[in-house]
Each structure stands twice: as structure tokens, then as C-alpha cells.
Design an enzyme around this catalytic site. Sequence first.
Site, short mmCIF file in Angstrom:
data_model
loop_
_atom_site.label_atom_id
_atom_site.label_comp_id
_atom_site.label_asym_id
_atom_site.label_seq_id
_atom_site.Cartn_x
_atom_site.Cartn_y
_atom_site.Cartn_z
N CYS A 168 0.84 -1.20 0.00
CA CYS A 168 0.00 0.00 0.00
C CYS A 168 0.88 1.26 0.00
O CYS A 168 1.78 1.40 0.82
CB CYS A 168 -0.89 -0.05 1.24
SG CYS A 168 -1.30 1.52 1.97
N GLU A 169 0.61 2.15 -0.94
CA GLU A 169 1.48 3.32 -1.06
C GLU A 169 1.21 4.36 0.03
O GLU A 169 2.00 5.28 0.22
CB GLU A 169 1.36 3.96 -2.45
CG GLU A 169 0.05 4.63 -2.76
CD GLU A 169 0.04 5.19 -4.18
OE1 GLU A 169 0.92 4.84 -4.98
OE2 GLU A 169 -0.87 5.99 -4.46
N HIS A 170 0.11 4.22 0.74
CA HIS A 170 -0.19 5.20 1.79
C HIS A 170 0.49 4.87 3.11
O HIS A 170 0.79 5.76 3.90
CB HIS A 170 -1.70 5.28 2.01
CG HIS A 170 -2.44 5.79 0.82
ND1 HIS A 170 -3.67 5.31 0.43
CD2 HIS A 170 -2.10 6.73 -0.08
CE1 HIS A 170 -4.05 5.95 -0.67
NE2 HIS A 170 -3.11 6.80 -1.01
N HIS A 171 0.73 3.57 3.36
CA HIS A 171 1.31 3.17 4.64
C HIS A 171 2.54 2.29 4.50
O HIS A 171 3.13 1.91 5.51
CB HIS A 171 0.26 2.42 5.47
CG HIS A 171 -0.99 3.20 5.74
ND1 HIS A 171 -2.08 3.16 4.91
CD2 HIS A 171 -1.29 4.07 6.74
CE1 HIS A 171 -3.03 3.96 5.39
NE2 HIS A 171 -2.57 4.53 6.49
N HIS A 211 -6.14 -5.47 3.63
CA HIS A 211 -5.11 -4.44 3.80
C HIS A 211 -4.62 -4.47 5.24
O HIS A 211 -5.37 -4.16 6.15
CB HIS A 211 -5.69 -3.06 3.47
CG HIS A 211 -6.00 -2.88 2.02
ND1 HIS A 211 -5.30 -2.01 1.21
CD2 HIS A 211 -6.92 -3.48 1.23
CE1 HIS A 211 -5.79 -2.08 -0.02
NE2 HIS A 211 -6.78 -2.96 -0.03
N CYS A 218 -2.72 -2.48 6.65
CA CYS A 218 -2.72 -1.14 7.25
C CYS A 218 -4.07 -0.86 7.91
O CYS A 218 -4.19 0.03 8.75
CB CYS A 218 -2.38 -0.07 6.21
SG CYS A 218 -3.55 0.03 4.85
N GLN A 272 -5.27 -0.31 -4.42
CA GLN A 272 -6.01 -1.45 -4.98
C GLN A 272 -6.80 -1.07 -6.24
O GLN A 272 -6.86 -1.83 -7.20
CB GLN A 272 -6.95 -2.02 -3.92
CG GLN A 272 -7.64 -3.29 -4.40
CD GLN A 272 -8.49 -3.94 -3.34
OE1 GLN A 272 -8.21 -3.82 -2.15
NE2 GLN A 272 -9.53 -4.62 -3.76
ZN ZN Z 1 -2.76 1.66 3.58
#
Ligand code: ZN
Length: 185
Positions: free
Chosen positions: A76-79, A145, A147, A117
Site C-alpha cells: 500500500c502506497e499510503h502506509h 489491507h 494497514c 487497490q
Molecule cells: Zn494503507
Amino acid sequence: MVDEKKVQQAIRLLLEGIGEDPAREGLIDTPQRVARMYSEVLAGMDDNAAQHLGRTFTATSKDMVLERDITFFSTCEHHLMPFFGKVHIAYLPDGKVTGLSKLARTVEVFARRLQMQERLTGQIADAVMEELGCRGAMVMVEAEHTCMTMRGVKKPGSSTVTVAMRGAFEKDEKLQNQFYQMLRH
Ligand code: ZN
């Protein structure tokens, strides 16, 4: 390409930042291990789908082909945390089909990079459309996920489902229903 030296420096700094001692026995090789791991899990950045999907077989049937339950792991690119699950790929061939291993490779090309995703789902559908020259493609991704499931309210095992439709699938509810029905069998 992952710059492993830079990643090692960053991990050392991260360990300091979270209050750890990067010099203690269990952590001494961690920056090197993490850097090597990133090289592997982000290798899709240096790969491309055309190379895998370019290997096709001639087929006269125009009926739907469904490859389901292709396992994947992504980040995941956010976390920068893993998300993982299954991809189901359907397409309507127009003279060309490809093997399950090539579709699985294509999933890896896009999964092995920092991702969302929704984007992963669309990129797989676009690649199948373009490289197989098919009449339509539909892709579903079901993923957990970490995260979300490792913290807060989301329960482990809960999944996020995304769908991408291209070509003939976009406006044809019959085709969409056929996809969902084939998935259930
Ligand atoms: Zn994430």
C-alpha cells in the site's frame, strides 16, 4: 530500480526514530534485509506486462475466459504495508488467448510496486485489453489491507473488493452477470 544503499540509511534512521537501537544484535542486519526485501517486492517497477502477455496462442472461440483466484501480494502506497488477496481476470478473446502463468505474471508486474487497490485493478484490465487485443476485460480484486486490519476498527479477514470493466463489459449487464456467475462456480 531500488537504491539499496539509500534504503539501508533510511531504515537505520527509522529504527532510531521509533526509539530503537539500530546497533543491537537483532537489528544490526535489518537495514540490509529490508533493502533486499524492497528490491524484490518492488521489482514490478522494472518489469512490463507486454513482455509476458505478448506470448499468446491463436484461438477461434470468442467466449469468455476466466482465470480466478490468482494470489497476489502488494504494498500500500499510503502506509508502506502489505495488502494481499486474489485477482480474478475475465476477457473476451478476439483471436488470441494466453496462459494462466502469463496472467499471473501480469498481476505481479503491477502488484510488485507501491500501489492502491483501485489502480492495480485498472492497470491489469488495461494491460489485458491492450496486449491481448480482446473485445472486453473484467478484473476483480479482493484484498485484505494490513494497514487497516492491524489497527483500529477493521477486523482481520475483512476484505476490500474492486472491479474494473473495459470494452464490451462496460455496458453489457449480461456479460457482467456471467462473470459473477462463473466466479461462484
Ligand atoms: Zn494503507
